[in-house]
Write an enzyme that holds these catalytic residues in place. Structure first.
Site, PDB file in Angstrom:
ATOM      1  N   ARG A 189      -0.139 -51.420  35.017  1.00 48.69           N
ATOM      2  CA  ARG A 189      -0.571 -51.187  36.760  1.00 48.69           C
ATOM      3  C   ARG A 189       0.403 -50.567  37.993  1.00 48.69           C
ATOM      4  O   ARG A 189       1.424 -50.409  37.516  1.00 48.69           O
ATOM      5  CB  ARG A 189      -1.039 -52.938  37.643  1.00 48.69           C
ATOM      6  CG  ARG A 189      -2.131 -53.201  36.574  1.00 48.69           C
ATOM      7  CD  ARG A 189      -1.530 -54.922  37.000  1.00 48.69           C
ATOM      8  NE  ARG A 189      -1.222 -55.269  38.036  1.00 48.69           N
ATOM      9  CZ  ARG A 189      -0.957 -56.679  38.622  1.00 48.69           C
ATOM     10  NH1 ARG A 189      -1.709 -57.648  38.254  1.00 48.69           N
ATOM     11  NH2 ARG A 189      -1.014 -56.363  39.934  1.00 48.69           N
ATOM     12  N   ARG A 237       6.202 -55.345  46.901  1.00 43.79           N
ATOM     13  CA  ARG A 237       5.245 -56.063  46.543  1.00 43.79           C
ATOM     14  C   ARG A 237       6.135 -58.151  47.227  1.00 43.79           C
ATOM     15  O   ARG A 237       5.776 -58.772  46.961  1.00 43.79           O
ATOM     16  CB  ARG A 237       4.646 -56.092  44.829  1.00 43.79           C
ATOM     17  CG  ARG A 237       3.457 -55.770  45.378  1.00 43.79           C
ATOM     18  CD  ARG A 237       3.433 -55.321  43.513  1.00 43.79           C
ATOM     19  NE  ARG A 237       2.698 -56.210  42.876  1.00 43.79           N
ATOM     20  CZ  ARG A 237       2.495 -56.030  41.476  1.00 43.79           C
ATOM     21  NH1 ARG A 237       3.316 -55.441  40.729  1.00 43.79           N
ATOM     22  NH2 ARG A 237       2.260 -57.696  41.493  1.00 43.79           N
ATOM     23  N   ARG A 240      -2.676 -66.431  49.650  1.00 40.68           N
ATOM     24  CA  ARG A 240      -1.059 -65.718  49.465  1.00 40.68           C
ATOM     25  C   ARG A 240      -0.863 -66.214  51.002  1.00 40.68           C
ATOM     26  O   ARG A 240      -0.234 -65.091  51.739  1.00 40.68           O
ATOM     27  CB  ARG A 240      -2.088 -64.204  49.470  1.00 40.68           C
ATOM     28  CG  ARG A 240      -1.216 -64.174  47.439  1.00 40.68           C
ATOM     29  CD  ARG A 240      -1.651 -62.657  47.633  1.00 40.68           C
ATOM     30  NE  ARG A 240      -0.618 -61.569  46.633  1.00 40.68           N
ATOM     31  CZ  ARG A 240      -1.419 -61.339  45.434  1.00 40.68           C
ATOM     32  NH1 ARG A 240      -1.973 -62.855  45.037  1.00 40.68           N
ATOM     33  NH2 ARG A 240      -0.513 -61.032  44.263  1.00 40.68           N
ATOM     34  N   ARG A 282       5.375 -54.947  32.031  1.00 45.95           N
ATOM     35  CA  ARG A 282       4.236 -55.649  31.926  1.00 45.95           C
ATOM     36  C   ARG A 282       2.577 -54.871  31.277  1.00 45.95           C
ATOM     37  O   ARG A 282       3.007 -53.677  32.445  1.00 45.95           O
ATOM     38  CB  ARG A 282       3.711 -56.658  32.833  1.00 45.95           C
ATOM     39  CG  ARG A 282       2.083 -57.466  33.235  1.00 45.95           C
ATOM     40  CD  ARG A 282       2.079 -58.284  34.581  1.00 45.95           C
ATOM     41  NE  ARG A 282       1.325 -57.719  35.733  1.00 45.95           N
ATOM     42  CZ  ARG A 282       1.624 -58.070  36.713  1.00 45.95           C
ATOM     43  NH1 ARG A 282       1.387 -59.679  36.023  1.00 45.95           N
ATOM     44  NH2 ARG A 282       1.218 -57.577  37.680  1.00 45.95           N
ATOM     45  N   LYS A 310       1.939 -65.933  36.746  1.00 48.41           N
ATOM     46  CA  LYS A 310       0.909 -67.260  37.409  1.00 48.41           C
ATOM     47  C   LYS A 310      -0.563 -67.052  36.604  1.00 48.41           C
ATOM     48  O   LYS A 310      -1.245 -67.844  36.219  1.00 48.41           O
ATOM     49  CB  LYS A 310       0.640 -66.439  39.241  1.00 48.41           C
ATOM     50  CG  LYS A 310       1.205 -66.806  39.534  1.00 48.41           C
ATOM     51  CD  LYS A 310       1.405 -66.701  40.694  1.00 48.41           C
ATOM     52  CE  LYS A 310       0.518 -65.503  41.644  1.00 48.41           C
ATOM     53  NZ  LYS A 310       2.111 -64.773  41.082  1.00 48.41           N
TER      54      LYS A 310
HETATM   55  P1  AMP Z   1      -1.798 -59.929  41.290  1.00 50.05           P
HETATM   56  O1  AMP Z   1      -2.621 -59.414  40.441  1.00 50.05           O
HETATM   57  O2  AMP Z   1      -2.231 -60.881  41.757  1.00 50.05           O
HETATM   58  O3  AMP Z   1      -0.809 -59.146  41.737  1.00 50.05           O
HETATM   59  O4  AMP Z   1      -3.257 -59.324  42.533  1.00 50.05           O
HETATM   60  C1  AMP Z   1      -2.810 -57.389  43.102  1.00 50.05           C
HETATM   61  C2  AMP Z   1      -2.626 -57.190  44.168  1.00 50.05           C
HETATM   62  O5  AMP Z   1      -4.469 -57.509  44.909  1.00 50.05           O
HETATM   63  C3  AMP Z   1      -2.209 -57.417  45.294  1.00 50.05           C
HETATM   64  O6  AMP Z   1      -0.371 -56.904  45.485  1.00 50.05           O
HETATM   65  C4  AMP Z   1      -2.667 -57.852  46.807  1.00 50.05           C
HETATM   66  O7  AMP Z   1      -3.018 -55.889  46.940  1.00 50.05           O
HETATM   67  C5  AMP Z   1      -3.904 -57.997  46.185  1.00 50.05           C
HETATM   68  N1  AMP Z   1      -4.486 -59.427  46.679  1.00 50.05           N
HETATM   69  C6  AMP Z   1      -4.990 -59.815  45.120  1.00 50.05           C
HETATM   70  N2  AMP Z   1      -5.291 -61.427  45.694  1.00 50.05           N
HETATM   71  C7  AMP Z   1      -4.634 -61.452  47.342  1.00 50.05           C
HETATM   72  C8  AMP Z   1      -4.932 -62.660  48.434  1.00 50.05           C
HETATM   73  N3  AMP Z   1      -5.325 -63.764  47.636  1.00 50.05           N
HETATM   74  N4  AMP Z   1      -4.647 -61.730  48.772  1.00 50.05           N
HETATM   75  C9  AMP Z   1      -4.507 -60.206  49.499  1.00 50.05           C
HETATM   76  N5  AMP Z   1      -4.524 -59.729  48.447  1.00 50.05           N
HETATM   77  C10 AMP Z   1      -4.317 -59.697  47.585  1.00 50.05           C
END
Ligand code: AMP
Length: 208
Positions: free
Chosen positions: A155, A166, A88, A122, A13
């Site tokens: 990360r 996740r 989400r 990654r 994404k």
């Molecule tokens: P990402 O970089 O999109 O994988 O997001 C990393 C982490 O940030 C996720 O595993 C969640 O803990 C938090 N996070 C990101 N976007 C959201 C969202 N829309 N709602 C809730 N938690 C989020």
């Protein structure tokens, strides 16, 4: 045109949203990047979000909806946006519908084996958040960002132990959004296991 990039963690994404944002000259709004910025700056928001993020759990809806709402008020969002990692949950989607009209949802799909391979390889730039992969998208110089020369790191939540959690979180809380947007007839499925160029050209076909 307001577009959501939907799909499991690691499906691409962020990579595709960044390319589409560059192509259309719209902002890419990544809640993950915004939360990581807050963690880095040690703001109250960052401190509260960090433990959920490190455990592979979602940050509470009210927190994330608040930061997206603020971001969408900025003038650069008027033409359109690419939302990456938001919404989400159904509650987030419903809150978003009250703020902007969503025109398309690009649903990237891939098997768990592809996702695990992508997440574990990654690497992310500490400075500009650009995304690389040890094998699929290697930087020119190992450990260094091509764009800003920042340090590339893994990360905490891209480590094996957190990846499974996740994926579980995705299945339980985010996957229902596929049906939610399919019913609205704005969702398009794209095979996220193709290489970056393949996914990008399929997404451009949908949007242009
Ligand atoms: P990402 O970089 O999109 O994988 O997001 C990393 C982490 O940030 C996720 O595993 C969640 O803990 C938090 N996070 C990101 N976007 C959201 C969202 N829309 N709602 C809730 N938690 C989020």
């Amino acid at each position: 045109m307001n577009v959501i990039l939907l799909g499991p963690p690691g499906v691409g994404k962020g990579t595709i949203a960044a390319k589409l944002a560059g192509h259309f000259n719209y902002p890419q709004i990544s809640t993950g990047d915004m939360l990581r910025e807050a963690v880095k700056s040690k703001t109250k928001l960052g401190m509260d979000a960090k433990s959920c993020m490190d455990k592979g759990m979602l940050v509470p809806d009210s927190v994330v909806i608040g930061i997206v709402e603020e971001r969408l008020k900025k003038p650069d969002c008027r033409k359109g946006v690419f939302l990456d990692g938001f919404p989400r949950t159904i509650a987030q989607a419903e809150a978003l519908a009250k703020i902007i009209r969503i025109d398309k949802v690009i649903n990237l799909q891939a098997d768990d084996s592809v996702i695990i391979e992508r997440l574990s390889g990654r690497r992310t730039c500490r400075k500009c958040m650009a995304i690389y992969h040890l094998v699929n998208i290697p930087p020119k110089k190992q450990g260094v960002c091509d764009k800003c020369k920042g340090e590339l790191y893994q990360r905490v939540d891209d480590k094996q132990e957190t990846i499974k959690k996740r994926l579980d979180t995705y299945r339980k809380q985010t996957e229902p959004l596929i049906g939610y947007y399919r019913k609205k007839k704005i969702l398009v499925d794209i095979d996220g296991s193709m290489d970056v160029e393949g996914v990008l050209s399929a997404a451009l076909n949908v949007l242009e």
